[in-house]
Design an enzyme around this catalytic site. Structure first.
Site, PDB file in Angstrom:
ATOM      1  N   GLY A   8      -0.674 -13.613  35.710  1.00 38.81           N
ATOM      2  CA  GLY A   8      -1.027 -13.727  34.157  1.00 38.81           C
ATOM      3  C   GLY A   8      -0.165 -14.617  33.522  1.00 38.81           C
ATOM      4  O   GLY A   8       1.069 -14.891  33.973  1.00 38.81           O
ATOM      5  N   VAL A   9      -0.523 -14.736  32.243  1.00 33.70           N
ATOM      6  CA  VAL A   9       0.252 -15.864  31.346  1.00 33.70           C
ATOM      7  C   VAL A   9       1.555 -15.164  31.173  1.00 33.70           C
ATOM      8  O   VAL A   9       2.643 -15.991  31.208  1.00 33.70           O
ATOM      9  CB  VAL A   9      -0.414 -16.204  30.098  1.00 33.70           C
ATOM     10  CG1 VAL A   9      -0.780 -14.997  29.244  1.00 33.70           C
ATOM     11  CG2 VAL A   9       0.243 -17.525  29.485  1.00 33.70           C
ATOM     12  N   ASP A  10       1.817 -13.975  30.904  1.00 33.12           N
ATOM     13  CA  ASP A  10       3.097 -13.603  30.331  1.00 33.12           C
ATOM     14  C   ASP A  10       4.040 -13.574  31.574  1.00 33.12           C
ATOM     15  O   ASP A  10       5.379 -14.309  31.079  1.00 33.12           O
ATOM     16  CB  ASP A  10       3.135 -11.856  29.992  1.00 33.12           C
ATOM     17  CG  ASP A  10       1.960 -11.560  29.120  1.00 33.12           C
ATOM     18  OD1 ASP A  10       1.556 -12.527  28.385  1.00 33.12           O
ATOM     19  OD2 ASP A  10       1.554 -10.622  28.986  1.00 33.12           O
ATOM     20  N   SER A  27       4.149 -15.771  34.186  1.00 39.36           N
ATOM     21  CA  SER A  27       4.303 -16.863  34.557  1.00 39.36           C
ATOM     22  C   SER A  27       5.147 -17.588  33.397  1.00 39.36           C
ATOM     23  O   SER A  27       6.043 -18.518  33.796  1.00 39.36           O
ATOM     24  CB  SER A  27       2.828 -17.469  34.526  1.00 39.36           C
ATOM     25  OG  SER A  27       2.402 -17.102  35.314  1.00 39.36           O
ATOM     26  N   GLU A  57      -1.459  -8.925   4.210  1.00 40.45           N
ATOM     27  CA  GLU A  57      -1.325  -9.239   5.508  1.00 40.45           C
ATOM     28  C   GLU A  57      -2.546  -9.575   6.331  1.00 40.45           C
ATOM     29  O   GLU A  57      -2.591 -10.287   7.451  1.00 40.45           O
ATOM     30  CB  GLU A  57      -0.300  -8.330   6.312  1.00 40.45           C
ATOM     31  CG  GLU A  57      -1.088  -6.976   6.639  1.00 40.45           C
ATOM     32  CD  GLU A  57      -0.906  -5.825   5.667  1.00 40.45           C
ATOM     33  OE1 GLU A  57      -0.973  -6.119   4.217  1.00 40.45           O
ATOM     34  OE2 GLU A  57      -0.920  -4.832   5.743  1.00 40.45           O
ATOM     35  N   HIS A  76      -3.497  -4.941   1.129  1.00 38.16           N
ATOM     36  CA  HIS A  76      -3.176  -5.435   2.090  1.00 38.16           C
ATOM     37  C   HIS A  76      -3.296  -7.236   2.223  1.00 38.16           C
ATOM     38  O   HIS A  76      -4.049  -7.755   2.664  1.00 38.16           O
ATOM     39  CB  HIS A  76      -3.825  -5.060   3.311  1.00 38.16           C
ATOM     40  CG  HIS A  76      -3.587  -3.485   3.489  1.00 38.16           C
ATOM     41  ND1 HIS A  76      -2.438  -2.858   4.330  1.00 38.16           N
ATOM     42  CD2 HIS A  76      -4.303  -2.338   3.025  1.00 38.16           C
ATOM     43  CE1 HIS A  76      -2.514  -1.651   4.406  1.00 38.16           C
ATOM     44  NE2 HIS A  76      -3.622  -1.271   3.451  1.00 38.16           N
ATOM     45  N   ASP A  91     -39.691 -13.399  50.463  1.00 37.19           N
ATOM     46  CA  ASP A  91     -40.609 -12.748  50.995  1.00 37.19           C
ATOM     47  C   ASP A  91     -40.450 -11.571  51.970  1.00 37.19           C
ATOM     48  O   ASP A  91     -41.211 -10.795  52.442  1.00 37.19           O
ATOM     49  CB  ASP A  91     -41.946 -13.409  51.708  1.00 37.19           C
ATOM     50  CG  ASP A  91     -42.425 -14.562  51.117  1.00 37.19           C
ATOM     51  OD1 ASP A  91     -42.860 -14.072  49.864  1.00 37.19           O
ATOM     52  OD2 ASP A  91     -42.877 -15.348  51.673  1.00 37.19           O
ATOM     53  N   GLU A 151     -12.722  -2.382  31.008  1.00 32.89           N
ATOM     54  CA  GLU A 151     -12.994  -1.982  32.308  1.00 32.89           C
ATOM     55  C   GLU A 151     -13.851  -0.827  32.631  1.00 32.89           C
ATOM     56  O   GLU A 151     -14.000   0.078  31.530  1.00 32.89           O
ATOM     57  CB  GLU A 151     -11.782  -1.669  33.302  1.00 32.89           C
ATOM     58  CG  GLU A 151     -10.589  -2.696  32.779  1.00 32.89           C
ATOM     59  CD  GLU A 151     -10.858  -3.849  33.617  1.00 32.89           C
ATOM     60  OE1 GLU A 151     -11.694  -3.961  34.385  1.00 32.89           O
ATOM     61  OE2 GLU A 151     -10.195  -4.933  33.285  1.00 32.89           O
ATOM     62  N   ARG A 207      -5.335   3.630  40.750  1.00 37.62           N
ATOM     63  CA  ARG A 207      -4.537   2.907  40.158  1.00 37.62           C
ATOM     64  C   ARG A 207      -2.917   3.430  40.609  1.00 37.62           C
ATOM     65  O   ARG A 207      -2.065   2.723  40.815  1.00 37.62           O
ATOM     66  CB  ARG A 207      -4.522   3.538  38.606  1.00 37.62           C
ATOM     67  CG  ARG A 207      -5.550   2.856  37.657  1.00 37.62           C
ATOM     68  CD  ARG A 207      -5.126   3.059  36.642  1.00 37.62           C
ATOM     69  NE  ARG A 207      -5.809   2.195  35.403  1.00 37.62           N
ATOM     70  CZ  ARG A 207      -7.385   2.129  35.494  1.00 37.62           C
ATOM     71  NH1 ARG A 207      -7.830   3.263  35.762  1.00 37.62           N
ATOM     72  NH2 ARG A 207      -7.811   1.177  34.503  1.00 37.62           N
ATOM     73  N   LYS A 244     -16.384  -0.876  22.704  1.00 38.08           N
ATOM     74  CA  LYS A 244     -15.382  -0.035  22.943  1.00 38.08           C
ATOM     75  C   LYS A 244     -14.815   0.627  21.511  1.00 38.08           C
ATOM     76  O   LYS A 244     -14.349  -0.307  20.902  1.00 38.08           O
ATOM     77  CB  LYS A 244     -13.989  -0.746  23.689  1.00 38.08           C
ATOM     78  CG  LYS A 244     -12.764   0.487  23.793  1.00 38.08           C
ATOM     79  CD  LYS A 244     -11.818  -0.535  24.366  1.00 38.08           C
ATOM     80  CE  LYS A 244     -10.569   0.568  24.521  1.00 38.08           C
ATOM     81  NZ  LYS A 244      -9.410  -0.112  25.231  1.00 38.08           N
ATOM     82  N   CYS A 291       0.904  -1.071  -0.080  1.00 42.10           N
ATOM     83  CA  CYS A 291       0.103  -0.083   0.021  1.00 42.10           C
ATOM     84  C   CYS A 291       0.666   1.298  -0.072  1.00 42.10           C
ATOM     85  O   CYS A 291       1.397   1.657  -0.960  1.00 42.10           O
ATOM     86  CB  CYS A 291      -1.115   0.043   1.278  1.00 42.10           C
ATOM     87  SG  CYS A 291      -2.421   1.206   0.937  1.00 42.10           S
TER      88      CYS A 291
HETATM   89  P1  XMP Z   1      -9.558  -0.543  28.660  1.00 42.15           P
HETATM   90  O1  XMP Z   1     -10.479  -0.703  29.938  1.00 42.15           O
HETATM   91  O2  XMP Z   1      -8.567   0.570  28.701  1.00 42.15           O
HETATM   92  O3  XMP Z   1      -8.792  -2.055  29.010  1.00 42.15           O
HETATM   93  O4  XMP Z   1     -10.525  -0.754  27.554  1.00 42.15           O
HETATM   94  C1  XMP Z   1      -7.998  -2.601  27.838  1.00 42.15           C
HETATM   95  C2  XMP Z   1      -7.261  -3.647  28.413  1.00 42.15           C
HETATM   96  O5  XMP Z   1      -6.275  -2.964  29.647  1.00 42.15           O
HETATM   97  C3  XMP Z   1      -6.461  -3.574  30.814  1.00 42.15           C
HETATM   98  N1  XMP Z   1      -6.186  -2.504  31.771  1.00 42.15           N
HETATM   99  C4  XMP Z   1      -5.358  -2.582  32.750  1.00 42.15           C
HETATM  100  N2  XMP Z   1      -4.380  -3.209  32.722  1.00 42.15           N
HETATM  101  N3  XMP Z   1      -3.296  -2.016  34.384  1.00 42.15           N
HETATM  102  C5  XMP Z   1      -3.295  -3.214  33.677  1.00 42.15           C
HETATM  103  O6  XMP Z   1      -2.537  -3.766  34.039  1.00 42.15           O
HETATM  104  C6  XMP Z   1      -4.510  -1.048  34.325  1.00 42.15           C
HETATM  105  O7  XMP Z   1      -4.611  -0.013  34.991  1.00 42.15           O
HETATM  106  C7  XMP Z   1      -5.251  -1.442  33.120  1.00 42.15           C
HETATM  107  N4  XMP Z   1      -6.651  -0.839  33.117  1.00 42.15           N
HETATM  108  C8  XMP Z   1      -7.047  -1.703  31.870  1.00 42.15           C
HETATM  109  C9  XMP Z   1      -7.973  -4.040  30.569  1.00 42.15           C
HETATM  110  O8  XMP Z   1      -8.278  -5.290  31.627  1.00 42.15           O
HETATM  111  C10 XMP Z   1      -8.064  -4.549  29.414  1.00 42.15           C
HETATM  112  O9  XMP Z   1      -7.580  -5.936  29.095  1.00 42.15           O
END
Ligand code: XMP
Length: 543
Positions: free
Chosen positions: A235-237, A239, A181, A179, A480, A541, A306, A535, A87
């Site tokens: 999480g998987v990464d 681990s 790919e 494209h 009730d 979230e 956070r 989204k 492209c």
């Molecule tokens: P959102 O809510 O932004 O989420 O659409 C996209 C992906 O990111 C994850 N997420 C987070 N992961 N710390 C993290 O490690 C955070 O503060 C956080 N906020 C959102 C969310 O679970 C989804 O997989």
């Protein structure tokens, strides 16, 4: 790192002009067992410290007419290796070889049929080898070639694009307007295979060789006595990264899992069992739930939640690292006293991180990182303070490749296929103040929800599912009696990149079962609602 990999494998260089599909080019090459590396399109060829066997120029959201349009280093055409432009990449090839590009009267987006032109010259026909006379492809472009570049010939055209595919008459340069790919171009894999053949690449990049080479690389880097510390989230990464590290240096790797009080039900216990009992990884679980929950009490603002969790995490992890360091020093001193120096102890010099390739791409993109919607918490903040050197065994891989690696390394399927879980955990799924009773309530509802979707066989179809505890009370009637209790929202998102997502269309009977079980088994909840937002405009979230 790059040099070591490139000395082991024949590699393809992908120059990224910012197309949303660029990372898919990397995938297509890996699927053909060819190692490749993506760099920003502004990369100077003279600064490369390795020799690619071929170069692919990606698409771009820019028009070649934009003032800020990215430009390839023309030296790419004198490297003596094949070049494929996709492209915008095709337009870059044309631009550098005297062709013209015109804005198209309308953006062409969607399927098109390419008529393949057989030139009779094996070199020019090589890109479309094995394809019939017509191929369905996916177009997504505004500009297109209006004049053939010097010494190029047409090897494909569509009803609206006379130069949909071109090849240089004598050099291995090819350009395609479509494209290849994306999966909407069914002949894409064949086309990449043909290009790889033109490049003369060995196709020996596999997950098994990846593990062997990565283990050898880590051993060399860490040395016979060095130690590595790493944070494990469950999480998987992290681990998979921990398992590779254990394979490489055994006991000299120490994993730390911080229980922040906002994990899923029994998560710390499960991760402990999986990593230390089944996989032999040296793991300490630090129960810091009281500290985290005391700091989260009365906090409702998502960004504050956070930050508190991120900062407290760093504090707890650093303290544990210091304790382990002191322990290692004491061992070293004891070994020296007993004349065993050099055998048993060493310093913690390295920090393990489970960074994946998409994170790397984001940080190297010539466009720079995207706008911050939410501050995602990760352990990156540890680095500056801790002065530990970074080891990232997964930085070349995509998520599904990490999952494949996890399976090869013997990590159980239910953990490998687990949906992602955010660092701030349930704190960003409890919309009001985070207290232990609220955490426990959400844990119970979430457990039922996940159990039911696993039982119904749809867990792997959903990218991320979780329950959310709403900060409102609603009137209900149970046994009730009037109740005035809380509401649970069910979220289930389908996505490939987590940047955009759609809501999962549940079967009604399954929803009814989940709702019944939650209202019957979780006291304090009398109502269950379903989140049907995509989204954008929502995020995955709720906070
Ligand atoms: P959102 O809510 O932004 O989420 O659409 C996209 C992906 O990111 C994850 N997420 C987070 N992961 N710390 C993290 O490690 C955070 O503060 C956080 N906020 C959102 C969310 O679970 C989804 O997989």
């Amino acid at each position: 790192m790059a040099q070591e990999i490139h000395s082991q494998y024949d590699s393809i260089l992908i120059l990224d002009f910012g197309s949303q599909y660029s990372h898919l080019i990397t995938r297509r090459c890996r699927e053909l067992n060819v190692y490749c590396e993506m760099l920003p399109c502004t990369q100077k060829i003279a600064d490369l410290d390795w020799s690619p066997k071929g170069v692919i120029l990606s698409g771009s959201p820019y028009s070649v007419y934009d003032d800020v349009a990215p430009r390839v280093d023309p030296a790419v055409f004198s490297m003596g290796v094949p070049v494929l432009g996709i492209c915008y990449g095709l337009q870059e090839i044309a631009w550098n070889h005297g062709g013209s590009v015109d804005p198209h009267d309308h953006r062409e987006y969607g399927h098109a049929n390419v008529q393949v032109v057989k030139t009779g010259d094996a070199h020019m026909d090589a890109l479309f080898e094995g394809l019939g006379s017509e191929a369905t492809v996916w177009m997504s472009h505004g500009d297109q070639l209006s004049r053939l570049p010097n010494d190029f010939e047409v090897i494909g055209h569509t009803a609206t694009a006379p130069y949909a595919a071109i090849a240089h008459k004598s050099k291995p340069f090819y350009g395609i307007q479509f494209h290849a790919e994306v999966t909407h171009t069914p002949c894409g894999p064949q086309l990449f295979e043909n290009f790889i053949k033109v490049c003369g690449c060995r196709r020996d990049w596999t997950m098994e060789t990846f593990i062997d080479k990565e283990v050898a690389r880590i051993r060399e880097l860490v040395g016979p006595r060095g130690r590595v510390i790493g944070a494990i989230s469950g999480g998987v990464d992290s681990s998979v990264a921990a398992r590779i590290m254990h394979e490489a240096i055994g006991e000299r790797f120490h994993a730390v899992m911080v229980d922040n009080g906002v994990l899923r039900m029994d998560e710390a216990k499960q991760v402990h069992e999986m990593l230390s009992t089944h996989l032999g990884v040296n793991l300490t679980v630090v129960d810091a739930s009281d500290l985290f929950l005391s700091r989260l009490a009365d906090v409702e603002d998502p960004e504050r939640k956070r930050k508190i969790i991120g900062n407290t995490f760093i504090e707890v992890f650093e303290k544990e690292a210091e304790r382990l360091e002191a322990e290692a020093e004491a061992q070293e001193a004891a070994a020296a006293r007993e004349g065993r120096a050099g055998e048993t102890a060493g310093k913690y010099e390295f920090l393990l991180q489970g960074t994946l390739y998409p994170d790397v791409i984001e940080s190297i993109s010539f466009k720079g990182p995207s706008a911050t919607i939410k501050t995602h918490h990760n352990v990156g903040g540890l680095l500056e303070n801790m002065k530990l050197k970074l080891i990232e065994p997964l930085r070349e891989l995509f998520k599904d490749e990490v999952r494949a690696l996890g399976r090869l390394l013997g990590i159980p399927a239910h953990l490998v296929n687990r949906h992602p879980f955010p660092g701030p955990g349930l704190a960003i799924r409890i919309l009001g103040p985070v207290t232990r009773p609220q955490v426990e309530l959400l844990q119970k509802a979430d457990k039922i929800y996940i159990e039911e979707i696993v039982r119904a066989g749809v867990y792997d179809e959903i990218s991320q599912a979780f329950a959310v505890l709403l900060p409102v009370r609603a009137v209900g009637v149970q046994g009730d009696k009037r109740t005035y209790d809380q509401v649970i929202a069910l979220r289930a998102a389908k996505t490939t990149d987590f940047m955009t997502a759609t809501w999962y269309p549940f079967d009604y009977e399954l929803l009814a079962r989940i709702s019944n079980r939650i209202t019957n088994e979780v006291s304090g909840v009398n109502r269950v609602v379903l989140d049907v937002s995509s989204k954008p405009p929502a995020t995955i979230e709720w906070l």
